[in-house]
Motif scaffolding. Structure first.
Motif: not given
Length: 455
Positions: A395, A327, A390, A329
């Motif tokens: 998360d 994940k 991330r 970003r």
């Protein structure tokens, strides 16, 4: 007056005496998009301090050793030796001094082999200068590049029976400091403190843990019948890190005469405050990147720092960053680093995609946008760092921190407080921005270091 000099209408210079001008608000070259401030999820901290609780992780060192130079000779800075897993937690200055003196300096050229996989790991190696590739035999011939060592990285544990997991091959001219196991054994035999440290290290290696170094949770799986189930519990880190609020502050002064008489067509006090707030926000982003306590550049876990394969940042390097976390970003890089990445992609015939973010078109790699940030430094050698994040508490990522509320709040986390008018008629405003940043788990933040951007 000749006919050619005779005016037929009012001169523009004279006309300006009856006219005004259309003005812009004051402009400032310092103002940047500040993508980091826009993209970080912000957590309101009600108590002024943010504590990050984690599962218990056994300390194993893993940081970087530092060096100082005397002519052509390199020597270890004593406190940094405790970053070696074997010496993590050793407090004795005398023992560290003896160990530092026992290291032997070696020079290697590009392509030299320092150690071979499967051979006895009978020494501790410290990479002081240059890059060393970690190679592993591939299943279909050749070698796999599993990582790079540089700038204080280390290899080898110095314990009896250990073997080299990788072949170490230089990629550039290298200076390496080596401590043979015979020297370590001799020092251990003479020093009770060092002998006790080695025993503690062996005990740490014997503790059950998962692949990430956290205290293991005993679980039975795949059993049949009435197999006795293991008892377990999840242990917590007894010393969680706490992040206090940092701040940027200044006192804005505006003379009351200026505020009273020269307030049209623009509010002088408001324009002064606007530019001051912009400067504070620029300072805030700089601190979030570079502050030695909570700045992102200084809080990347050593295992999440990687190096470029060839010098400039290329597609393979960014892929390596992405594969180390889930994940991701966004990337954060200096504009020169993004340009260097574009050049590498163009040279390799790689087409880059783009994404739209907050109304701007940005380059993306594997769907992850590359955000420009000129607060990331470029060294004199023409190298820089590319970060990947991330984000968010859900998360277990990187989060920005700011107070939940402050008195006289103008913007979130920023206050403007009128502090009075002095005998000279000057009004003062205390402008304060409170902030910090926290990395919730180590793999939330990664860095591609020493990427060449000036080639």
């Amino acid at each position: 007056m000749t006919g050619s000099d005779q005016r037929l209408s009012l001169d523009t210079r004279a006309a300006r005496g009856l006219a005004t001008t259309t003005k812009t608000p004051p402009q400032a070259r310092e103002i940047t998009p500040r993508w980091l401030l826009r993209m970080l999820p912000w957590v309101g901290v009600a108590a002024g301090t943010y504590r990050v609780n984690r599962r218990l992780t056994y300390p194993v060192g893993g940081g970087r050793v530092s060096f100082f130079t005397t002519g052509a000779r390199l020597q270890v800075i004593l406190p940094s030796l405790t970053e070696l897993p074997l010496l993590h937690g050793l407090a004795g200055g005398e023992e560290l001094d003896l160990l530092a003196r026992a290291f032997r300096q070696r020079e290697y050229g590009p392509g030299d082999t320092i150690a071979r996989a499967g051979r006895p790991a009978d020494e501790i190696l410290l990479v002081a200068r240059g890059k060393v590739a970690q190679l592993q035999p591939a299943g279909y011939g050749g070698h796999l590049a599993r990582g790079t060592l540089a700038d204080g990285d280390h290899a080898g544990g110095g314990l009896p029976g250990a073997t080299w997991e990788f072949t170490l091959e230089t990629r550039t001219p290298c200076t390496v400091l080596a401590l043979p196991r015979e020297e370590l054994d001799a020092l251990t035999a003479r020093s009770p403190a060092l002998r006790a440290q080695v025993e503690r290290h062996r005990a740490r290696l014997a503790r059950p843990r998962n692949t990430l170094g956290e205290a293991a949770v005993a679980i039975a799986a795949g059993h049949r019948g009435e197999h006795p189930l293991p008892g377990t519990f999840v242990d917590y880190d007894p010393g969680p890190r706490e992040y206090p609020m940092s701040l940027s502050q200044t006192v804005l002064r505006v003379h009351s005469r200026v505020a009273d008489l020269y307030n049209q067509p623009m509010d002088q006090t408001e324009e002064q405050l606007r530019l001051t707030v912009e400067a504070l926000r620029e300072s805030q982003e700089h601190e979030l990147v570079n502050n030695r306590d909570f700045g992102l550049l200084h809080n990347v876990d050593p295992r999440q720092r990687i190096y470029t394969r060839t010098g400039p940042p290329g597609p393979d390097d960014l892929d390596e960053l992405l594969c180390r976390r889930k994940k991701s970003r966004f990337f954060l890089a200096h504009p020169q680093a993004i340009a260097a990445f574009h050049r590498q992609c163009s040279a390799g015939g790689v087409y880059l995609e783009s994404v739209e973010l907050h109304g701007a078109r940005l380059t993306a790699w594997r769907g992850v946008p590359l955000l420009p940030c000129d607060k990331i430094p470029v060294t004199r050698q023409g190298t820089s760092t590319i970060l990947v994040l991330r984000t968010g508490e859900d998360d277990q990522g990187v989060v920005g921190l700011r107070p939940a509320a402050v008195p006289d709040e103008r913007e979130p986390g920023l206050s403007v407080r009128f502090t009075g008018i002095d005998p000279h008629g000057i009004a003062s405003y205390l402008v304060s921005a409170y902030y910090s940043a926290a990395v919730l788990v180590p793999d939330a933040l990664g860095a591609l270091e020493h990427a060449e951007v000036a080639r």
